[in-house]
Design an enzyme around this catalytic site. Structure first.
Site, short mmCIF file in Angstrom:
data_model
loop_
_atom_site.label_atom_id
_atom_site.label_comp_id
_atom_site.label_asym_id
_atom_site.label_seq_id
_atom_site.Cartn_x
_atom_site.Cartn_y
_atom_site.Cartn_z
N ASP A 124 19.31 57.38 -20.73
CA ASP A 124 19.84 58.73 -20.73
C ASP A 124 20.82 58.87 -21.89
OD1 ASP A 124 20.01 61.33 -19.71
OD2 ASP A 124 21.83 60.85 -18.60
N HIS A 131 27.93 70.31 -24.10
CA HIS A 131 28.14 69.51 -22.89
C HIS A 131 29.19 68.42 -23.15
CE1 HIS A 131 27.37 67.22 -19.23
NE2 HIS A 131 27.15 66.15 -19.98
N ARG A 140 39.10 64.02 -20.39
CA ARG A 140 40.09 63.42 -21.30
C ARG A 140 40.95 64.44 -22.02
NH1 ARG A 140 35.31 60.65 -21.80
NH2 ARG A 140 34.58 62.10 -23.41
N GLU A 197 21.95 67.83 -13.68
CA GLU A 197 22.10 67.92 -15.14
C GLU A 197 20.78 68.40 -15.71
OE1 GLU A 197 23.56 64.22 -16.81
OE2 GLU A 197 25.64 64.86 -16.53
N GLU A 199 18.18 68.60 -18.35
CA GLU A 199 17.78 67.80 -19.51
C GLU A 199 16.28 67.95 -19.77
OE1 GLU A 199 19.17 63.78 -19.74
OE2 GLU A 199 20.90 64.14 -18.45
N ASP A 229 18.95 64.97 -14.09
CA ASP A 229 19.68 63.71 -13.90
C ASP A 229 20.80 63.95 -12.88
OD1 ASP A 229 20.04 60.97 -14.58
OD2 ASP A 229 21.82 61.53 -15.71
N ARG A 233 29.68 63.25 -9.41
CA ARG A 233 30.80 63.31 -10.37
C ARG A 233 32.01 62.52 -9.90
NH1 ARG A 233 28.09 64.65 -14.75
NH2 ARG A 233 26.96 66.60 -14.49
N GLN A 236 31.27 58.92 -10.44
CA GLN A 236 31.31 58.67 -11.88
C GLN A 236 32.75 58.55 -12.40
OE1 GLN A 236 29.10 61.63 -14.04
NE2 GLN A 236 29.46 60.72 -16.04
N LYS A 249 24.65 57.77 -11.19
CA LYS A 249 23.42 58.30 -11.77
C LYS A 249 22.19 57.63 -11.18
CE LYS A 249 25.47 60.59 -15.28
NZ LYS A 249 25.09 61.93 -15.79
N THR A 253 16.55 60.71 -10.34
CA THR A 253 16.34 61.53 -11.53
C THR A 253 14.98 62.17 -11.32
OG1 THR A 253 17.67 60.11 -12.97
CG2 THR A 253 16.00 61.49 -14.04
N THR A 345 22.57 66.33 -21.19
CA THR A 345 22.66 67.66 -20.61
C THR A 345 22.68 68.72 -21.71
OG1 THR A 345 23.88 66.74 -18.76
CG2 THR A 345 24.00 69.11 -19.05
N GLU A 359 30.25 71.90 -15.37
CA GLU A 359 30.66 72.83 -16.42
C GLU A 359 30.69 74.27 -15.94
OE1 GLU A 359 27.48 70.64 -18.69
OE2 GLU A 359 28.57 71.53 -20.36
#
Lengths: 419, 419
Positions: A124, A131, A140, A197, A199, A229, A233, A236, A249, A253, A345, A359
């Site tokens: 992935d 994204h 961050r 996600e 994709e 995917d 969260r 993660q 993850k 999928t 994504t 998002e």
């Protein structure tokens, strides 16, 4: 090139996902019989395994007698082209093969779809500019949103091939270690921030040893699917430092059941967006290797109405699948037939073009309003997520069908509970 | 339990890796003939495929007629036990089967070893306390050395199964993106900090769906190998944030050719070290699930003398393979026969027990002195790295044989150069 007309009339209908220009590859069964290779045409699936068995298709030896497309892929680009050419001939308006082929058409509405290929390994990527900025900002802060390597490398990580499932498979909410910022220790509990996600998946159709150029990488790709995917969260956030996402993850999928071949997408090639920093020469695209594929995400709560929550395009990606595949081999990493590459994504610049709940709800701070007054921050049990996508040509559409999955409740006690 | 004596006299020799107590599983060929399943005994390999074909071994159907051990693994623990028991009977001193079996012994010195199993997927962990502290100190400083999740989760990431090779395979120095701290942009060049990692590999012998307990995870493991997770440290430093190592670890992972079964290691079980923080209940070991296996790393420059550069033990790991496998399934991730789990680098507390050049030379700041006045910070072309390992019983040793690989020079131009 406009619509290629077929004697299968539904394939000529405006807006149909599967005109004769498309010919996507799937594996289907009818009434619980054995899964076999088929190609979608209009409202039908053509049993190409039967056509090969009857001698109407000859690829120089049996390649369609197994319930997956890996053998065709392994046979290489000349075989891919020969099959496409032959099928176009069989299905074209006025074809002399109509009488022989027609008994092998089955209504799509009666077909159960299976995994179209054996997934060798799954990688992935994280190659969507918007994204990466959105998620980076949340994890961050905006000033550190884009990692220093992001504009130089299509960042990727290895995923779990065993977790790839076909559209329509229910997805059970996972358990995992979660830790709130204010808590001294993690707990083990069902994920509270389960997400999708949006994709595209690129399917590697040729093996390689050693590093391959971007041009050769492009030629190695057999086709594309829609790919969801699923991501936990909260799992993660706790696990991903320092070695990346792992269990967050690995639940599932989901891919769409039809492999849309590179040949069908050829008219829709577009270049990647302008480089913000120059790429190193080995990663530079020798030509346009992205595709302009319109994508939509539909969300339907259990018993509720469906809402389109996202509209965007694959052309948003900063890196093409060919660039990703080239990067994947820089270390000498061998690639195999059936390797699956998730694009990362796909989010547009606008709020309603974002490719994940993370998002869309900005980490849960701005819950999303759905049709009927319902709101969502992350996915709830019973929610059905459907991706649709297609490239619009002059008088025809190259569609992908659906990539759908429903979230079902977590096990009360997951240990040794099985799936 | 002491040594079980065999009529193969070399198996009774003190210090032999392959006494009758061991019976490790490999795949071998002689003089370029077809690879087939074999079991090591003393200085010989026993062609168990031939024994099955002749009816001397009956596992309820042909399982040894393929050049990999996956079918035996899939058959399950009762079959594993039956095979071990039968082989012990055939090879024991005074066995009535000696005359029938003896023609199927081949000298190990004449055997070429192949991959002993088909690797389904490969996961690498980061579960050695000293290694995590050492590497964390170098990458992030000693105060941030151990990530906050480290004492709660056996941190793992998915690796690349296609890159797993058997002992004896040359390993070509990879190219990759590298960026010096003082440079404004990365370059694409051969890795300058190519390294080994001393690990054990656990081989999953039973599939699962959904989460499994630590106890069940232990039962799913078929056996163990030595494992060298070759690593390009400069590539890793530039690529690993935020999604973990990718191309830095994809050049090759070498495993020893003999799968030492869990049954053979049973007498050597030890508990993981004392917990520094309590684990969540689902990760708690119900009994000792590590093994006391002494490990050594030998480094030999091209044409030079060999030096033992590391001596440590698998008992150093903070998490067992069973705990890692349990964690791997918490999300519901399906596991398959042939999944390979790397333990993570095994380093002891002392300098001469560190399991990588990165740690031994402290990032190149303290080059390591080898026999003959040669020094090393990282691996150079022509260097041969050999792991040896074994568990010492009362009058016998359960050995793993060698896990060996030689570094060969990078391609002058890697693009489309093949392997």
């Amino acid at each position: 090139m406009g619509l290629i007309r077929s004697w299968v009339e539904s394939a000529n209908r405006e807006g149909c996902d599967f005109p004769l220009n498309n010919l996507p590859c799937g594996v289907f069964s009818i009434d619980g019989d054995d899964p076999r290779c088929g190609v979608a045409i209009g409202d039908f699936v053509l049993d190409v395994a039967a056509l090969e068995a009857e001698g109407l298709i000859d690829l120089g030896g049996p390649l369609l007698d197994v319930p997956f497309w890996n053998e065709v892929m392994e046979a290489g680009p000349a075989t891919w082209a020969a099959l496409r050419s032959r099928l176009t001939g069989i299905l074209a308006k006025g074809s002399a093969d109509r009488a022989a082929a027609e008994p092998h058409l089955w209504p799509l509405s009666e077909a159960r779809m299976h995994m179209p290929f054996l997934v060798a390994e799954y990688t992935d990527f994280y190659a969507g500019r918007n994204h990466a900025f959105n998620v980076g900002s949340m994890f961050r802060g905006p000033e550190n949103a884009l990692p220093p390597n992001w504009l130089h490398i299509p960042i990727g990580y290895n995923g779990r091939a065993s977790s790839v499932v076909v559209s329509g498979t229910d997805v059970r909410r996972p358990w995992g270690q979660l830790k709130g910022a204010d808590h001294p220790a993690p707990i083990f509990a069902p994920s509270r921030r389960f997400d999708f996600e949006l994709e595209m998946g690129a399917i590697v159709g040729q093996a390689s040893e050693g590093m391959v150029s971007v041009a050769r990488a492009d030629e190695m790709i057999f086709g594309y699917v829609l790919l969801n995917d699923w991501s936990a969260r909260d799992v993660q956030a706790w696990e991903y430092q320092p070695l990346g996402p792992f269990q967050a993850k690995a639940t599932a999928t989901t891919i769409s059941p039809w492999i849309v071949t590179r040949a069908a997408l050829e008219p829709f090639r577009v270049a990647t967006p302008a480089r913000e920093l120059p790429l190193l020469p080995h990663l530079t695209e020798p030509g346009p290797m992205l595709y302009d594929i319109a994508l939509e995400v539909w969300l339907t709560p259990d018993g509720g109405a469906e809402t389109v929550i996202t509209r965007t395009t694959y052309a948003e990606m900063y890196y093409s699948a060919a660039q990703q595949l080239c990067h994947h081999t820089t270390s000498g990493c061998p690639m195999n037939v059936g390797d699956l590459l998730g694009s990362g994504t796909i989010s547009g610049a606008e709020k309603d073009s974002r490719g994940s709940m993370l998002e869309l709800s900005w980490g849960g701070k701005e819950p999303l309003a759905l049709v009927g007054g319902v709101t969502r921050s992350f996915l709830e049990d019973g929610d059905r997520v459907v991706f649709r996508g297609g490239a619009q040509g002059d008088g025809y559409r190259i569609g992908f069908g659906e990539c759908a999955g429903r979230v079902i409740a977590a096990h009360a006690d997951p240990v040794d509970a099985g799936r």
